[in-house]
Design an enzyme around this catalytic site. Structure first.
Site, PDB file in Angstrom:
ATOM      1  N   ASP A 257      -4.104  14.939 -17.550  1.00 12.31           N
ATOM      2  CA  ASP A 257      -3.597  14.032 -18.588  1.00 12.31           C
ATOM      3  C   ASP A 257      -4.201  12.641 -18.477  1.00 12.31           C
ATOM      4  O   ASP A 257      -4.806  12.272 -17.469  1.00 12.31           O
ATOM      5  CB  ASP A 257      -2.075  13.944 -18.532  1.00 12.31           C
ATOM      6  CG  ASP A 257      -1.557  13.421 -17.193  1.00 12.31           C
ATOM      7  OD1 ASP A 257      -2.118  13.803 -16.143  1.00 12.31           O
ATOM      8  OD2 ASP A 257      -0.589  12.644 -17.183  1.00 12.31           O
TER       9      ASP A 257
ATOM     10  N   GLU B 299       0.562  13.726 -14.596  1.00 12.35           N
ATOM     11  CA  GLU B 299       0.570  12.784 -13.471  1.00 12.35           C
ATOM     12  C   GLU B 299       1.042  11.409 -13.908  1.00 12.35           C
ATOM     13  O   GLU B 299       1.759  10.720 -13.180  1.00 12.35           O
ATOM     14  CB  GLU B 299      -0.852  12.696 -12.894  1.00 12.35           C
ATOM     15  CG  GLU B 299      -0.973  11.885 -11.610  1.00 12.35           C
ATOM     16  CD  GLU B 299      -1.311  10.417 -11.846  1.00 12.35           C
ATOM     17  OE1 GLU B 299      -1.322   9.641 -10.875  1.00 12.35           O
ATOM     18  OE2 GLU B 299      -1.555  10.041 -13.014  1.00 12.35           O
TER      19      GLU B 299
END
Length: 481
Positions: free
Chosen positions: A79, A146
């Protein structure tokens, strides 16, 4: 090939980065990246597994002659933080990142670049797909979400991980080997207000702050950049009577807010006083932040006065809590000179459905200090009657200078560059601490190329630094025994 990356070296790394940049991958929306990684593994006849939270682990056998070497994991997250300029019409759900090359730096047009952590995946994919690379058994560990709570790292299942040595490629300063990081916790605040009719003779205004650099709340918190929410709280707390109408500021919990706006109503007789307060605050800020954040702008604009707003007492109490809430560096480390030990990021404010929402994140390498600073912010808002919850706590990564992997990395770096690396810890939260705690015996080191202003629209990555870090990573893998 996109003209921005044409001719860049290593060519395949940048080709992979370009492909990754085409895939929407805001935290929580990683399905496109997951399918891309699984298709990559199938294309290259590599084994791949998806775990219960959506992480992807790809395995590659050892190179010929390296079969007896230990298994090593290359780790990064799928991400990215999605931030754009006010003028940008970019849709992070559908649009590719528009890459722009300026000299040695790659950045994006009006958005975050996603170098954090797309470059880690690009480097790992190049090595996983290159049969000429020399290495023992290899794994790619690619985690989800994350940036919004380390969800993927928390969901790691040890039975899926063969390696006990891990190279995390999520750092942003070439020549630095990180062997520790801060732990963190999030504070969520809900403050319900009673809407009342705005009395006759009141005027309404919008007050906005913009032009700030923002940035990563771990990597840039020590740079003393302005917080757009705190700036407006500073001006609003000086206004004696106000009724809050709306508030919106900040984007992500780990991004220092670079813009914010409040609307409020005041007695017409206080109009000139409000204007003077805003002007005085702007002047003071221009002096205080002349070096660290020189482009701060405060703008006061008359608006149509609505029928209702939060009552004056609740407005005053909430603004005061916002004003006294901690933000920024709270303590520097006495163990590792120059490293932040404890900090806060007052990250997001919203007003909807008769309730103010505030989200802040707090980091420290000392977990008791992490919890203390979080509770200090919580108490600031409890004092006005808000509901406060504490969520998403994650552990720090305690440095181990005696680590064998650290010794390998330091030796390989000196061999490859003829310079000694800096071995230290980082204030930002890395996935290493969590993965180490879930996979017994895991030994980790984090490094990466030079990146700047991550989590902001000014994010950029050094092309030449990527080439050097890529070469170092391949050299390191060839010598780990």
């Amino acid at each position: 090939m996109n003209s921005a990356i044409k001719g860049l070296k290593p060519e395949r790394v940048w080709s992979y980065f370009q492909e990754i940049s085409k895939i929407p991958r805001e935290s929580g929306n990683e399905e496109g990246m997951r399918q891309y990684l699984l298709a990559f593994a199938k294309q290259h006849s590599l084994k791949a597994v998806t775990d219960t939270v959506g992480n992807v682990i790809i395995r590659k056998p050892a190179s010929k002659g390296f079969e007896n070497r230990p298994s090593v994991a290359l780790q990064g997250h799928m991400d990215m933080v999605c931030v754009k300029t006010k003028e940008s019409k970019h849709n992070f759900l559908t649009d590719p990142i528009d890459l722009v090359l300026s000299g040695d730096y790659l950045h994006a047009k009006d958005t975050t670049l996603g170098g954090d952590n797309g470059i880690a995946i690009a480097i790992a994919l190049d090595i996983l797909s290159d049969d000429t690379a020399e290495h023992g058994p290899l794994e790619g560990i690619f985690t989800v979400s994350e940036e919004t709570g380390l969800t993927g790292a928390f969901g790691i299942q040890k039975e899926h991980i063969n390696s006990r040595l891990m190279l995390n490629l999520d750092s942003e300063e070439e020549g630095v080997l990180y062997i520790g990081c801060a732990g963190g916790i999030e504070v969520d605040v809900q403050f319900s207000v009673k809407q009342e009719t705005i009395p006759a003779g009141y005027l309404a205004f919008s007050l906005s702050s913009s032009g700030m650099l923002g940035g990563h709340s771990g990597g840039e918190i020590h740079k003393q950049r302005a917080n757009a929410i705190k700036i407006l709280a500073r001006a609003l707390v000086a206004i004696p009577t106000k009724m809050l109408i709306s508030a919106e500021g900040g984007t992500k919990r780990n991004v220092i807010p670079s813009s914010c706006s409040f609307s409020f109503a005041v007695p017409e007789a206080d109009k000139s006083k409000v204007e003077a307060i805003v002007e005085e605050t702007a002047k003071a800020l221009s002096i205080e932040y002349a070096i660290s954040d020189p482009d701060i702008t405060l703008e006061l604009t008359p608006i149509v006065t609505p029928a209702k707003a939060a009552n004056a007492k609740q407005s005053e109490d909430f603004v005061r809590s916002l004003y006294i809430a901690p933000h920024g560096v709270d303590a520097m480390s006495l163990t590792i000179p120059g490293i932040v030990e404890t900090s806060s990021n007052l990250a997001i404010i919203r007003f909807a459905n008769d309730s103010f929402t505030v989200i802040s994140s707090h980091r420290s390498s000392v977990l008791s200090a992490r919890d203390d600073i979080a509770h200090r912010l919580g108490e600031a808002f409890c004092s006005c009657g808000a509901k406060v919850t504490y969520e998403g706590a994650y552990p720090s990564w305690t440095p181990n200078p005696a680590s064998k992997l650290t010794a390998f990395c330091a030796k390989a770096y000196e061999e490859y560059t003829n310079t000694k690396p800096v071995i230290t810890a980082i204030h930002a939260g890395l996935e290493c601490g969590i993965i180490n705690s879930l996979v017994p015996g895991m030994d980790s080191v984090s490094f990466g190329p030079n990146m700047y202003d991550v989590h902001s629209v000014k994010e950029k990555i050094s092309v030449s630094s990527v080439e050097r870090i890529y070469g170092f990573t391949r050299h390191l893998l060839s010598m780990i025994k």
